[in-house]
Enzyme design. Structure first.
Site, PDB file in Angstrom:
ATOM      1  CG  LEU A   6      30.945  66.728 -11.303  1.00  0.00           C
ATOM      2  CD1 LEU A   6      31.711  65.511 -10.657  1.00  0.00           C
ATOM      3  CD2 LEU A   6      31.454  67.965 -10.503  1.00  0.00           C
ATOM      4  CG  ASP A  32      22.996  68.513 -14.414  1.00  0.00           C
ATOM      5  OD1 ASP A  32      22.676  68.690 -15.272  1.00  0.00           O
ATOM      6  OD2 ASP A  32      22.461  68.195 -13.197  1.00  0.00           O
ATOM      7  CE1 TYR A  37      19.597  69.653  -7.857  1.00  0.00           C
ATOM      8  CE2 TYR A  37      21.483  69.781  -9.394  1.00  0.00           C
ATOM      9  CZ  TYR A  37      20.272  69.333  -9.123  1.00  0.00           C
ATOM     10  OH  TYR A  37      19.841  68.472 -10.028  1.00  0.00           O
ATOM     11  CE  LYS A  66      19.104  69.714 -13.756  1.00  0.00           C
ATOM     12  NZ  LYS A  66      20.097  69.555 -12.802  1.00  0.00           N
ATOM     13  CG  HIS A  99      14.879  71.002 -11.339  1.00  0.00           C
ATOM     14  ND1 HIS A  99      15.707  71.650 -10.516  1.00  0.00           N
ATOM     15  CD2 HIS A  99      15.005  69.830 -11.284  1.00  0.00           C
ATOM     16  CE1 HIS A  99      16.385  70.682 -10.062  1.00  0.00           C
ATOM     17  NE2 HIS A  99      16.102  69.502 -10.355  1.00  0.00           N
TER      18      HIS A  99
END
Ligand code: A2P
Length: 315
Positions: A6, A32, A37, A66, A99
């Site tokens: 996901l 993930d 985010y 990340k 990242h």
């Protein structure tokens, strides 16, 4: 590493907790995440709830996160990893990625940053950060480490020096950007390709009506009709069938389920279907990475080393 995970980029706080729980109830075992985010705390609440309800055990899940570009400085790696672990309420991750191979100055929180805060790619700094990533494995904070948005050229510089090899590299991939050369390079180096934006990220920032839309492609739609599947299932099955990992984002329970069921659709795709899907390659990169353009990499094209890839990786 489960082939379907996901994605949580663009999943808002307020929505992501329910999405993660729905996904785990549905059978997903791979989530993930990333610090940038801005939703890892809520994902942590979801994971805790799933553990408390006895839905899954920690060892059943594969959790990725990340290291953000402004934390890609050797002295910040460990604390950034610990912050993510605290937010996710976990004692270890399964996979921790750098990242981007392009760095921001440490004081940057804005995205995009000011031009002088985008520091570009520096192989010495990339290696120094990688050394700290290796120490995270030694310390038991993550089982595996990897990269994201790294080109074959940048990896060819890193791999000979790495004590612990990258397990995976996460890059944009869908039928319009199949990344066939990169996939071949990864296969040769035993690196998993994880496809981000596998649906073409129709909710990405700055999306324009005129941008290419893999889900609306006639070849994809025709295959979907023939196989009794949806276009989303076809493009996800395409990745799974070729041994790539796909991480579709959804916060909608029906689409979360639909995407999970692409695991079954993959078994119905023939070699001819795969050839038809691969023929769409080259229609477009959707995530340009413009925020990372710097004096070292003055245009978006400079970020991806595509010329090096064409010269050095034959298909
Ligand atoms: P939603 O979250 O409302 O389901 P990507 O993973 O490539 O970044 O794409 C994510 C976008 O695709 C989101 O807008 C998401 O919306 C949408 N999406 C997710 N699953 C599907 C699906 N099965 N069919 C169509 N759109 C989907």
């Amino acid at each position: 590493m489960p082939l379907l995970g996901l994605g949580t980029w663009k999943s808002s706080p307020g929505e992501v907790k329910a999405a993660v729980i729905a996904a785990i109830e549905q059978g997903y075992r791979h989530i993930d995440c990333a610090a940038i985010y801005g939703n890892e705390k809520e994902i942590g609440e979801a994971l805790k709830e799933c553990f408390d309800r006895g839905l899954v055990k920690r060892e059943d899940l594969f959790i990725t996160s990340k290291l953000w570009a402004s934390k890609s400085h050797p002295e910040l790696v460990r604390s950034a990893c610990e912050k993510t672990l605290a937010d996710l309420q976990l004692s270890f991750m399964d996979l921790y990625l750098i990242h981007w191979p392009f760095f921001f100055s440490q004081d940057t929180t804005a995205l995009p940053p000011k031009p002088e805060q985008a520091l570009g790619y520096d192989p010495a700094q990339y290696l120094a950060v990688w050394r700290e990533m290796e120490k995270l494995v030694d310390a038991g904070l993550t089982k595996h480490i990897g990269t994201s948005n790294a080109s074959a050229k940048k990896l060819s510089e890193l791999l000979p020096q790495a004590r612990i090899q990258p397990a995976a590299n996460q890059v944009e991939s869908h039928p319009y950007l199949a990344q066939q050369r990169l996939k071949k390079f990864f296969d040769e180096n035993r690196i998993v390709l994880t496809a981000y934006s596998p649906l073409g990220s129709p909710d990405r920032p700055g999306v324009a009506d005129t941008d290419p839309k893999p889900l609306a492609d006639p070849v994809v739609k025709t295959l979907a009709e023939r196989l009794g599947a949806t276009p989303a299932q076809i493009v996800l099955a395409f990745q799974i069938k070729r041994g790539a990992v796909a991480i579709p984002k959804s916060t909608n329970p029906d689409r979360i389920k639909q995407n999970y069921d692409s695991l079954v659709v993959g078994e119905r795709l023939s070699e001819a279907d795969m050839t038809a899907l691969l023929s769409l390659d080259g229609k477009g990169r959707l995530i340009q990475g413009k925020a990372f353009v710097s004096s070292r990499q003055p245009t978006p094209q400079d970020l991806w080393d595509e010329d090096w890839e064409k010269e050095n990786v034959s298909l």
